[in-house]
Write a protein that holds these residues in place. Sequence first.
Motif, PDB file in Angstrom:
ATOM      1  N   PRO A   1       0.822  -1.212   0.000  1.00  0.00           N
ATOM      2  CA  PRO A   1       0.000   0.000   0.000  1.00  0.00           C
ATOM      3  C   PRO A   1       0.859   1.267   0.000  1.00  0.00           C
ATOM      4  O   PRO A   1       1.973   1.277   0.514  1.00  0.00           O
ATOM      5  CB  PRO A   1      -0.764  -0.115   1.323  1.00  0.00           C
ATOM      6  CG  PRO A   1       0.174  -0.868   2.222  1.00  0.00           C
ATOM      7  CD  PRO A   1       0.881  -1.851   1.320  1.00  0.00           C
ATOM      8  N   THR A   2       0.315   2.317  -0.611  1.00  0.00           N
ATOM      9  CA  THR A   2       0.996   3.612  -0.545  1.00  0.00           C
ATOM     10  C   THR A   2       0.469   4.426   0.629  1.00  0.00           C
ATOM     11  O   THR A   2       1.117   5.373   1.060  1.00  0.00           O
ATOM     12  CB  THR A   2       0.779   4.412  -1.837  1.00  0.00           C
ATOM     13  OG1 THR A   2      -0.633   4.588  -2.046  1.00  0.00           O
ATOM     14  CG2 THR A   2       1.382   3.678  -3.023  1.00  0.00           C
ATOM     15  N   GLN A   3      -0.711   4.047   1.140  1.00  0.00           N
ATOM     16  CA  GLN A   3      -1.257   4.723   2.302  1.00  0.00           C
ATOM     17  C   GLN A   3      -2.052   3.742   3.150  1.00  0.00           C
ATOM     18  O   GLN A   3      -2.619   2.779   2.640  1.00  0.00           O
ATOM     19  CB  GLN A   3      -2.126   5.916   1.894  1.00  0.00           C
ATOM     20  CG  GLN A   3      -3.265   5.602   0.948  1.00  0.00           C
ATOM     21  CD  GLN A   3      -4.056   6.853   0.589  1.00  0.00           C
ATOM     22  OE1 GLN A   3      -4.315   7.709   1.435  1.00  0.00           O
ATOM     23  NE2 GLN A   3      -4.453   6.972  -0.671  1.00  0.00           N
ATOM     24  N   VAL A   4      -2.068   3.993   4.428  1.00  0.00           N
ATOM     25  CA  VAL A   4      -2.746   3.122   5.377  1.00  0.00           C
ATOM     26  C   VAL A   4      -3.647   3.965   6.268  1.00  0.00           C
ATOM     27  O   VAL A   4      -3.307   5.095   6.623  1.00  0.00           O
ATOM     28  CB  VAL A   4      -1.727   2.325   6.232  1.00  0.00           C
ATOM     29  CG1 VAL A   4      -0.796   3.261   6.993  1.00  0.00           C
ATOM     30  CG2 VAL A   4      -2.423   1.396   7.199  1.00  0.00           C
ATOM     31  N   VAL A   5      -4.815   3.410   6.582  1.00  0.00           N
ATOM     32  CA  VAL A   5      -5.778   4.072   7.460  1.00  0.00           C
ATOM     33  C   VAL A   5      -6.119   3.110   8.590  1.00  0.00           C
ATOM     34  O   VAL A   5      -6.305   1.908   8.360  1.00  0.00           O
ATOM     35  CB  VAL A   5      -7.064   4.467   6.709  1.00  0.00           C
ATOM     36  CG1 VAL A   5      -8.068   5.124   7.661  1.00  0.00           C
ATOM     37  CG2 VAL A   5      -6.747   5.414   5.557  1.00  0.00           C
ATOM     38  N   LEU A   6      -6.196   3.623   9.798  1.00  0.00           N
ATOM     39  CA  LEU A   6      -6.528   2.789  10.941  1.00  0.00           C
ATOM     40  C   LEU A   6      -7.258   3.616  11.983  1.00  0.00           C
ATOM     41  O   LEU A   6      -7.296   4.845  11.897  1.00  0.00           O
ATOM     42  CB  LEU A   6      -5.263   2.200  11.560  1.00  0.00           C
ATOM     43  CG  LEU A   6      -4.249   3.234  12.073  1.00  0.00           C
ATOM     44  CD1 LEU A   6      -3.667   2.813  13.408  1.00  0.00           C
ATOM     45  CD2 LEU A   6      -3.118   3.400  11.043  1.00  0.00           C
ATOM     46  N   ALA A   7      -7.825   2.915  12.945  1.00  0.00           N
ATOM     47  CA  ALA A   7      -8.458   3.565  14.091  1.00  0.00           C
ATOM     48  C   ALA A   7      -7.700   3.163  15.332  1.00  0.00           C
ATOM     49  O   ALA A   7      -7.426   1.970  15.548  1.00  0.00           O
ATOM     50  CB  ALA A   7      -9.921   3.151  14.218  1.00  0.00           C
ATOM     51  N   ALA A   8      -7.330   4.136  16.142  1.00  0.00           N
ATOM     52  CA  ALA A   8      -6.591   3.848  17.374  1.00  0.00           C
ATOM     53  C   ALA A   8      -6.627   5.079  18.260  1.00  0.00           C
ATOM     54  O   ALA A   8      -6.634   6.205  17.771  1.00  0.00           O
ATOM     55  CB  ALA A   8      -5.146   3.460  17.077  1.00  0.00           C
ATOM     56  N   GLY A   9      -6.633   4.833  19.553  1.00  0.00           N
ATOM     57  CA  GLY A   9      -6.631   5.950  20.484  1.00  0.00           C
ATOM     58  C   GLY A   9      -5.339   6.105  21.249  1.00  0.00           C
ATOM     59  O   GLY A   9      -5.226   6.991  22.090  1.00  0.00           O
ATOM     60  N   GLY A  10      -4.348   5.236  20.965  1.00  0.00           N
ATOM     61  CA  GLY A  10      -3.138   5.285  21.766  1.00  0.00           C
ATOM     62  C   GLY A  10      -1.932   4.696  21.067  1.00  0.00           C
ATOM     63  O   GLY A  10      -1.589   5.073  19.942  1.00  0.00           O
ATOM     64  N   ASN A  11      -1.295   3.728  21.727  1.00  0.00           N
ATOM     65  CA  ASN A  11      -0.015   3.201  21.250  1.00  0.00           C
ATOM     66  C   ASN A  11      -0.090   2.551  19.877  1.00  0.00           C
ATOM     67  O   ASN A  11       0.876   2.598  19.112  1.00  0.00           O
ATOM     68  CB  ASN A  11       0.540   2.197  22.261  1.00  0.00           C
ATOM     69  CG  ASN A  11       1.091   2.865  23.495  1.00  0.00           C
ATOM     70  OD1 ASN A  11       1.318   4.070  23.516  1.00  0.00           O
ATOM     71  ND2 ASN A  11       1.309   2.088  24.544  1.00  0.00           N
ATOM     72  N   ALA A  12      -1.223   1.932  19.543  1.00  0.00           N
ATOM     73  CA  ALA A  12      -1.339   1.308  18.228  1.00  0.00           C
ATOM     74  C   ALA A  12      -1.238   2.351  17.125  1.00  0.00           C
ATOM     75  O   ALA A  12      -0.662   2.104  16.062  1.00  0.00           O
ATOM     76  CB  ALA A  12      -2.660   0.549  18.124  1.00  0.00           C
ATOM     77  N   GLY A  13      -1.790   3.540  17.373  1.00  0.00           N
ATOM     78  CA  GLY A  13      -1.686   4.610  16.399  1.00  0.00           C
ATOM     79  C   GLY A  13      -0.270   5.143  16.280  1.00  0.00           C
ATOM     80  O   GLY A  13       0.208   5.447  15.178  1.00  0.00           O
ATOM     81  N   ILE A  14       0.402   5.268  17.420  1.00  0.00           N
ATOM     82  CA  ILE A  14       1.801   5.714  17.414  1.00  0.00           C
ATOM     83  C   ILE A  14       2.656   4.724  16.623  1.00  0.00           C
ATOM     84  O   ILE A  14       3.482   5.110  15.788  1.00  0.00           O
ATOM     85  CB  ILE A  14       2.334   5.849  18.851  1.00  0.00           C
ATOM     86  CG1 ILE A  14       1.565   6.944  19.605  1.00  0.00           C
ATOM     87  CG2 ILE A  14       3.832   6.142  18.849  1.00  0.00           C
ATOM     88  CD1 ILE A  14       1.861   6.997  21.090  1.00  0.00           C
ATOM     89  N   ALA A  15       2.460   3.437  16.885  1.00  0.00           N
ATOM     90  CA  ALA A  15       3.254   2.402  16.228  1.00  0.00           C
ATOM     91  C   ALA A  15       3.009   2.392  14.720  1.00  0.00           C
ATOM     92  O   ALA A  15       3.954   2.295  13.924  1.00  0.00           O
ATOM     93  CB  ALA A  15       2.930   1.041  16.826  1.00  0.00           C
ATOM     94  N   ALA A  16       1.751   2.478  14.315  1.00  0.00           N
ATOM     95  CA  ALA A  16       1.440   2.458  12.891  1.00  0.00           C
ATOM     96  C   ALA A  16       1.992   3.686  12.185  1.00  0.00           C
ATOM     97  O   ALA A  16       2.492   3.604  11.057  1.00  0.00           O
ATOM     98  CB  ALA A  16      -0.071   2.362  12.689  1.00  0.00           C
ATOM     99  N   ALA A  17       1.915   4.833  12.854  1.00  0.00           N
ATOM    100  CA  ALA A  17       2.450   6.053  12.268  1.00  0.00           C
ATOM    101  C   ALA A  17       3.958   5.934  12.064  1.00  0.00           C
ATOM    102  O   ALA A  17       4.492   6.321  11.008  1.00  0.00           O
ATOM    103  CB  ALA A  17       2.136   7.248  13.165  1.00  0.00           C
ATOM    104  N   LEU A  18       4.650   5.401  13.051  1.00  0.00           N
ATOM    105  CA  LEU A  18       6.098   5.236  12.951  1.00  0.00           C
ATOM    106  C   LEU A  18       6.459   4.208  11.881  1.00  0.00           C
ATOM    107  O   LEU A  18       7.382   4.420  11.083  1.00  0.00           O
ATOM    108  CB  LEU A  18       6.663   4.808  14.307  1.00  0.00           C
ATOM    109  CG  LEU A  18       8.166   4.531  14.383  1.00  0.00           C
ATOM    110  CD1 LEU A  18       8.970   5.720  13.881  1.00  0.00           C
ATOM    111  CD2 LEU A  18       8.570   4.176  15.814  1.00  0.00           C
TER     112      LEU A  18
END
Length: 310
Positions: free
Chosen positions: A73-90
């Motif tokens: 994928p060239t882009q990813v979308v997810l739902a997260a309120g905490g560490n999972a979002g930080i990890a995916a962003a990194l």
Amino acid sequence: MTDATTTAAPPRVFRSDVRAARKRLAGQLRKTPVFHTTVAGLPVSLKLEYLQHGGTFQLRGSLNALLTAAPRPTQVVLAAGGNAGIAAALAAARLGRACTVVVPETAPHSKVAAMWSHGAEVRWHGTTHAEACARAVELAAERGALYLPVHDTPAVVAGAGVLGLELEEQVRGRPPVLAAVGGGALIGGLAAALGRRQRVIGVEPERRALLRAALGAERPVGVPAADSAGPDRVGAIAFDIARRADVPALTVTDDAVDAARDLLWREFRIAVEPSGAAALAALVSGAFVPEPGRRTIVVLCGANGDPAAR
């Protein structure tokens, strides 16, 4: 509601999947150290996973999921309120992918700021994790992006399980492993890696006992919780693994978690967030009683707490 909404049998994750993830992730993660010590007079091996890049074990799963997605994928979308979002962003930033995280309005501002710092676009939607998930699915479809269920994807669970393979090399004697439950990826990955050869024990707060509720109902079920930024049920993949590997669910009070965090700071100058200290809370509060003289492994899994909240 979690990221998974189907009632079909979940895909299974095996030790072979975890071993493949370890090869795939070689050189991209820290093999976090283990600190052998005593806590409250008990022999303990602390797995210092809060030292992982991004301050969370979840980077393991996010990287593995993005590296195995086909087509890439060239882009990813997810739902997260905490560490999972930080990890995916990194993880997305490291791989040169665009990342959008949909967060509920209840998400901690310190964690949202960390997502921003790794280049993620952050969108607020709803007041619960379930509402954020629904919007993330819609947004991914609108953009033709990869939707990443951060708690209930085989590659995420397998990536988290690499931590278990490290423990096999770092601690002799196959002692029991205490780890926080959360959405389930960590205990699911550990149990997939270690199977019945080494006992894995899930620990969760009384007010958010997702695995305990699932084991009682024999399926993942919604649990109302004060922390509406996180999932309200354990992932189906993790539940399936926990049931097959006979992973119990211990619960601890918020006071016990606070006491464990204070102990870590007072004795070792280790600062972790509440979820990161939950496993230790089970040991020092007596929720888990080891065999006399038996060492216990405690996974300290996250360091993204709000400094102002301490």
